[in-house]
Enzyme design. Structure first.
Site, PDB file in Angstrom:
ATOM      1  N   LEU A 139       0.851  -1.206  -0.004  1.00  0.00           N
ATOM      2  CA  LEU A 139       0.049  -0.055  -0.136  1.00  0.00           C
ATOM      3  C   LEU A 139       0.836   1.457   0.020  1.00  0.00           C
ATOM      4  O   LEU A 139       0.474   2.367  -0.698  1.00  0.00           O
ATOM      5  CB  LEU A 139      -0.894   0.119   1.155  1.00  0.00           C
ATOM      6  CG  LEU A 139      -1.886  -0.976   1.363  1.00  0.00           C
ATOM      7  CD1 LEU A 139      -2.592  -1.019   2.622  1.00  0.00           C
ATOM      8  CD2 LEU A 139      -3.046  -0.968   0.205  1.00  0.00           C
ATOM      9  N   GLU A 152       5.052   2.952   1.292  1.00  0.00           N
ATOM     10  CA  GLU A 152       6.307   3.051   2.107  1.00  0.00           C
ATOM     11  C   GLU A 152       6.582   4.242   2.551  1.00  0.00           C
ATOM     12  O   GLU A 152       6.833   5.159   1.899  1.00  0.00           O
ATOM     13  CB  GLU A 152       7.249   2.422   0.957  1.00  0.00           C
ATOM     14  CG  GLU A 152       8.837   2.206   1.742  1.00  0.00           C
ATOM     15  CD  GLU A 152       9.685   1.077   0.510  1.00  0.00           C
ATOM     16  OE1 GLU A 152      10.782   0.983   1.092  1.00  0.00           O
ATOM     17  OE2 GLU A 152       9.235   1.143  -0.522  1.00  0.00           O
ATOM     18  N   PHE A 167       9.698   4.530   8.277  1.00  0.00           N
ATOM     19  CA  PHE A 167       9.653   3.557   9.209  1.00  0.00           C
ATOM     20  C   PHE A 167       9.131   2.073   8.915  1.00  0.00           C
ATOM     21  O   PHE A 167       9.226   1.222   9.546  1.00  0.00           O
ATOM     22  CB  PHE A 167       8.763   3.903  10.367  1.00  0.00           C
ATOM     23  CG  PHE A 167       9.164   5.058  11.007  1.00  0.00           C
ATOM     24  CD1 PHE A 167      10.249   5.603  11.126  1.00  0.00           C
ATOM     25  CD2 PHE A 167       8.108   6.176  11.320  1.00  0.00           C
ATOM     26  CE1 PHE A 167      10.661   6.819  11.872  1.00  0.00           C
ATOM     27  CE2 PHE A 167       8.282   7.560  11.758  1.00  0.00           C
ATOM     28  CZ  PHE A 167       9.785   7.972  11.999  1.00  0.00           C
ATOM     29  N   GLY A 168       8.775   1.952   7.578  1.00  0.00           N
ATOM     30  CA  GLY A 168       8.580   0.652   6.979  1.00  0.00           C
ATOM     31  C   GLY A 168       7.634   0.543   5.991  1.00  0.00           C
ATOM     32  O   GLY A 168       7.162   1.632   5.433  1.00  0.00           O
ATOM     33  N   ARG A 169       7.031  -0.608   5.489  1.00  0.00           N
ATOM     34  CA  ARG A 169       6.113  -0.733   4.319  1.00  0.00           C
ATOM     35  C   ARG A 169       5.094  -1.273   4.888  1.00  0.00           C
ATOM     36  O   ARG A 169       4.690  -1.746   6.002  1.00  0.00           O
ATOM     37  CB  ARG A 169       6.875  -1.859   3.512  1.00  0.00           C
ATOM     38  CG  ARG A 169       7.797  -1.520   2.572  1.00  0.00           C
ATOM     39  CD  ARG A 169       8.538  -2.436   1.759  1.00  0.00           C
ATOM     40  NE  ARG A 169       9.744  -2.109   1.065  1.00  0.00           N
ATOM     41  CZ  ARG A 169      10.398  -2.896   0.187  1.00  0.00           C
ATOM     42  NH1 ARG A 169       9.890  -4.139  -0.189  1.00  0.00           N
ATOM     43  NH2 ARG A 169      11.467  -2.182  -0.428  1.00  0.00           N
ATOM     44  N   LYS A 222       1.766  -3.307   8.884  1.00  0.00           N
ATOM     45  CA  LYS A 222       2.967  -2.039   8.789  1.00  0.00           C
ATOM     46  C   LYS A 222       4.202  -2.924   9.166  1.00  0.00           C
ATOM     47  O   LYS A 222       4.132  -3.464  10.398  1.00  0.00           O
ATOM     48  CB  LYS A 222       3.044  -1.034   9.349  1.00  0.00           C
ATOM     49  CG  LYS A 222       4.267  -0.146   9.348  1.00  0.00           C
ATOM     50  CD  LYS A 222       3.701   1.307   9.690  1.00  0.00           C
ATOM     51  CE  LYS A 222       3.666   1.381  11.221  1.00  0.00           C
ATOM     52  NZ  LYS A 222       3.618   3.057  11.337  1.00  0.00           N
ATOM     53  N   ASP A 265       4.389  14.167  14.650  1.00  0.00           N
ATOM     54  CA  ASP A 265       4.752  13.738  13.219  1.00  0.00           C
ATOM     55  C   ASP A 265       3.383  14.090  12.329  1.00  0.00           C
ATOM     56  O   ASP A 265       3.041  13.335  11.653  1.00  0.00           O
ATOM     57  CB  ASP A 265       5.212  12.490  13.122  1.00  0.00           C
ATOM     58  CG  ASP A 265       5.856  12.160  11.959  1.00  0.00           C
ATOM     59  OD1 ASP A 265       6.362  13.280  11.247  1.00  0.00           O
ATOM     60  OD2 ASP A 265       6.186  11.049  11.456  1.00  0.00           O
TER      61      ASP A 265
END
Length: 458
Positions: A128, A130, A133-135, A151, A249
């Site tokens: 979905l 990237e 902090f990751g995919r 995630k 954030d």
């Protein structure tokens, strides 16, 4: 001769063995007499065997219980961080999460095998998005057929572990319709995976800044609806949660949308427990995304709720203009959105030029002016004169209502740190601040302030 010699040697051996036996027997008899004098009795052979068997079973079931407990909390992650790492900081983080206690974690524990099956072994077809902090993958749980977002965190370094822990804690202790729901997590071995409710329309960034050529752009009222919903989420974190939480954030890619464009805040890996009591700020490492970060936090490391308000102002400006916070593909003077907007927002004649061209002029002029004035207030360089997010929410809820387009613009009179402010570019009367709804779930967060502060210090 050979036979006689052999017999002789054999006899010698027998004599030696008999001597040993006598010696052993004498020792045994002495020991038996000593036991009788003391009054000790040797347990029967069958009873001793039974006792040993019970002990083994007890040990066996203890390990079963230990394994069961381990599967139902964060202890697997704690043990991984404590015993497989040479870093003292890793061990300290493990001790903190263990002390906070996994009994408070209501999220479900998934195995890596379950999530691999749900996502087609984390297939690129299910990807979905990237981020740093990751995919994130789309998945479907085999048991319930529930569609979820999975995630997979980047596990390089300590920061990935910290974000995993904070995300699980924050979303387990904080509950609100405008915060994405954490369904569970996986901490098998070195894997750090979070499972969320699936948000079918993806992120605001995809619909506003990465819009596909043939896609329909967001209309004005949908944009204001998204802004108001995101402000509602921040209001809960800032003014209802106890102690308050600084999101840290806030950006378009962290605002997710359901099928009706209702927004929810996601990705709480950088969230920080805010100041309480006489404290005006918390000092921490400078984190966040360039372009959204408040100037006082970037310069001094001091973090307040007003740091989130600044970031909100940047996103509101993105919603109005359709421009990115930082866009290196534009001319140099237009690459930084706030710097580009600063001179224009002071001149009412430039307001129309600032509106997103994809809106094609379909917006109320007074609504545009009001939205730009709210953004300007949020982007004040001095943190103490920015409005409270609850004040911003009240004005945006008015703008998101299409029925108010033909009415006179009602502006908000905001009070922050004892200073009264008006929307100077509009200069009209203000609306009463709506009373905030109370959420009983916020109380469960209050006892965790010190624990989360210490975890953030890592």
């Amino acid at each position: 001769m050979g036979l006689i010699s052999f017999t002789k040697k054999k006899g010698e051996r027998m004599i030696d063995c008999l001597c040993c036996f006598r010696s052993w027997n004498e020792k045994k008899m002495k020991a038996s007499e000593a036991e009788k004098r003391v009054g000790k009795k040797k347990p029967p052979k069958d009873e001793a065997k039974k006792k040993t068997s019970t002990k083994r079973q007890s040990k066996k079931f203890w390990w079963r219980r230990k394994g069961k407990n381990k599967a139902n909390n964060l202890s697997s992650l704690v043990h991984t961080m404590s015993f497989r790492s040479d870093s003292g900081r890793h061990r300290f983080a493990a001790e903190e999460i263990l002390r906070i206690g996994s009994d408070n974690i209501a999220a479900r524990v998934f195995t890596y095998r379950e999530l691999a099956a749900a996502t087609g072994s984390f297939s690129s077809e299910n990807l979905l998005g990237e981020g740093g902090f990751g995919r994130v993958y789309k998945g479907q749980l085999k048991v319930t057929n529930e569609v979820v977002a999975v995630k997979q965190l980047d596990r390089k370094g300590l920061q990935g572990n910290r974000e995993f822990l904070v995300e699980v804690l924050m979303l387990s202790l904080l509950h609100h319709p405008k915060l994405v729901k954490l369904l569970g997590y996986c901490a098998d071995g070195n894997h750090r995976i979070l499972v969320y409710e699936y948000m079918p329309l993806g992120s605001l960034e995809q619909h506003l800044l990465d819009i596909k050529p043939n896609a329909k752009p967001l209309d004005w009222h949908t944009r204001m609806k998204i802004a108001a919903g995101a402000a509602k989420g921040l209001e809960y974190l800032h003014e209802i949660a106890t102690p308050p939480v600084i999101y840290r954030d806030f950006k378009a890619s962290n605002i997710l949308l359901d099928e009706e464009y209702n927004p929810k805040l996601s990705d709480f890996g950088l969230a920080k427990v805010g100041p309480v009591g006489d404290k005006s700020h918390v000092s921490t490492r400078v984190m966040g995304t360039y372009g959204y970060c408040a100037p006082e936090h970037a310069i001094t490391g001091q973090l307040t709720k007003m740091s989130d308000v600044y970031s909100f102002g940047v996103v509101l400006l993105e919603l109005i203009t359709g421009r990115r916070a930082i866009d290196l593909n534009r001319p140099k003077r237009e690459q930084h959105l706030v710097h580009w907007a600063e001179p224009l927002i002071k001149d009412k004649r430039q307001f129309v030029a600032m509106a997103d061209p994809l809106l094609e002029g379909k917006y109320p002029i007074k609504g545009l002016s009001q939205a730009l004035a709210i953004a300007a207030m949020c982007l004040q360089e001095e943190a103490n004169i920015r409005p409270l997010i609850s004040d911003v929410l009240t004005a945006l809820e008015h703008l998101a209502n299409p029925n108010n387009d033909d009415l006179e613009m009602i502006t908000q009179h905001a009070s922050t740190s004892g200073s009264e402010m008006a929307l100077h570019d509009i200069g009209e009367a203000t609306e009463e601040i709506f009373e905030s709804n109370s959420y009983p779930e916020a109380n469960s967060f209050s006892s965790r302030e010190q624990d989360l502060n210490e975890l953030d210090a890592i």
